[in-house]
Design an enzyme around this catalytic site. Structure first.
Site, short mmCIF file in Angstrom:
data_model
loop_
_atom_site.label_atom_id
_atom_site.label_comp_id
_atom_site.label_asym_id
_atom_site.label_seq_id
_atom_site.Cartn_x
_atom_site.Cartn_y
_atom_site.Cartn_z
N CYS A 1 0.84 -1.20 0.00
CA CYS A 1 0.00 0.00 0.00
C CYS A 1 0.89 1.26 0.00
O CYS A 1 1.56 1.52 -0.98
CB CYS A 1 -0.96 -0.04 1.18
SG CYS A 1 -2.31 1.12 1.01
N HIS B 1 -3.54 -5.67 1.06
CA HIS B 1 -2.89 -5.89 2.35
C HIS B 1 -2.89 -7.38 2.74
O HIS B 1 -3.87 -7.84 3.32
CB HIS B 1 -3.64 -5.12 3.44
CG HIS B 1 -3.46 -3.64 3.36
ND1 HIS B 1 -2.45 -2.99 4.02
CD2 HIS B 1 -4.15 -2.69 2.69
CE1 HIS B 1 -2.54 -1.69 3.77
NE2 HIS B 1 -3.56 -1.49 2.97
N GLU C 1 -1.26 -8.71 5.16
CA GLU C 1 -1.20 -8.83 6.62
C GLU C 1 -2.57 -8.78 7.28
O GLU C 1 -2.72 -9.12 8.44
CB GLU C 1 -0.27 -7.76 7.20
CG GLU C 1 -0.85 -6.35 7.30
CD GLU C 1 -0.83 -5.56 6.00
OE1 GLU C 1 -0.51 -6.16 4.94
OE2 GLU C 1 -1.15 -4.35 6.02
#
Lengths: 92, 225
Positions: B85, B202, B204
């Site tokens: 990002c 993302h 994560e």
């Protein structure tokens, strides 16, 4: 009266204005909205409006050409994304 | 395996990345942007967020920070570097990855789950996925509309430097399933050596089935190989 002690006092301070705008082919959403709002406010002769960024840059250099080159370097290395933005430098 | 997560003022996904890495037994260190030395790292992650409040342009100031000089040096030695990002935007501003990220085509901040098709598994980041697998990750950005010149785009396609593209649930890649207007539905790109990956989604945020999914975990486990 005490004289102000300046660093690089031998050199003159030259002042430049840098304007950064999105390239013609890149959509400028903020400019478009401002343009539309002005038209809605009755400014019907408004034909086109682009929004950009403005920097005032002071450089400690004697030579105007050298100073301008420094500002040009600043633009190319940080201030401007050359893929989507254009810039102009003018002496103030 | 040692990992480092670079932290800038305004980073906000740094701890999520650390949780993901530690879940996979990485020995992780958080590295402040003003530091001038990187701990020994087998992986460097530049996390998402709004570094320096997106001043000037997203990632522009962070891209010139002190620690980035060390990151560039590590990348030249082949250290894997992941930018997620805002991390992707920073990698672009440093010049480690080419092209640029424009405002999303609908001019809105997008925060939603998207599907990605895995197109290249012969690399350090995706080897635990299967080819053409469709995964679900989350995106949250305002400037994720990837743009580059024709010559570079051709290079990205020809040299298989695009690990995944935006698609629908069934893996169809088309304009209807392109959330932000990216060229060719590009969601992430490699450098030519494939040791640097920049991506808008993302991973994560998808490391636990209890929290919306775990499709992101394989990206981190691939790096353990």
């Amino acid at each position: 009266m005490l004289k102000p002690l300046l660093l690089n006092s031998k050199k003159n301070k030259l002042k430049f204005a840098v304007t950064v705008t999105l390239k013609k082919d890149v959509l400028d959403p903020q400019g478009k909205v401002v343009q539309q709002t002005l038209r809605n406010m009755g400014m019907i002769t408004l034909k086109n409006l682009r929004q950009g960024k403005y920097f005032e840059v002071d450089v400690n250099e004697d030579n105007e050409e050298t100073a301008k080159n420094k500002v040009d370097e600043m633009c190319k290395k940080l201030l401007v994304n050359l893929i989507i933005e254009d810039f102009t430098i003018s002496k103030l | 395996m040692n990992s480092s997560v670079i932290v800038f003022p305004g980073s906000n996904c740094d701890r999520d990345i650390a949780v993901a890495l530690e879940k996979l037994q990485f020995k992780n260190k958080m590295v402040w942007h003003k530091d001038t030395e990187l701990p020994k790292s087998d992986l460097i992650v530049i996390p998402g967020g709004f570094s320096y409040g997106d001043y000037l342009r997203s990632g522009a100031i962070a891209g010139k920070s002190l620690i980035l000089k060390e990151v560039i040096r590590a990348s030249e030695k082949g250290c894997p570097i992941l930018g997620v990002c805002n991390g992707f935007q920073i990698l672009i501003e440093t010049g480690l990855l080419k092209g640029t990220l424009l405002r999303n085509k609908n001019l809105k901040f997008l925060s939603k789950d998207v599907y990605l098709k895995i197109l290249n598994i012969k690399n350090k980041f995706c080897n635990k996925y299967t080819l053409n697998q469709v995964i679900k990750l989350n995106i949250a950005h305002n400037e994720g509309n990837y743009f580059t010149n024709e010559e570079h785009l051709k290079k990205l396609e020809d040299l298989e430097l695009i690990p995944f593209k935006y698609c629908n649930e069934k893996g169809v890649i088309d304009e209807n399933n392109n959330p932000n207007g990216s060229l060719n539905n590009i969601a992430g790109i490699f450098n030519e050596n494939k040791n640097i990956l920049g991506m808008m989604p993302h991973p994560e945020r998808m490391i636990n089935k209890l929290f919306s999914g775990d499709d992101g975990i394989n990206l981190f486990s691939s790096l353990m190989n």
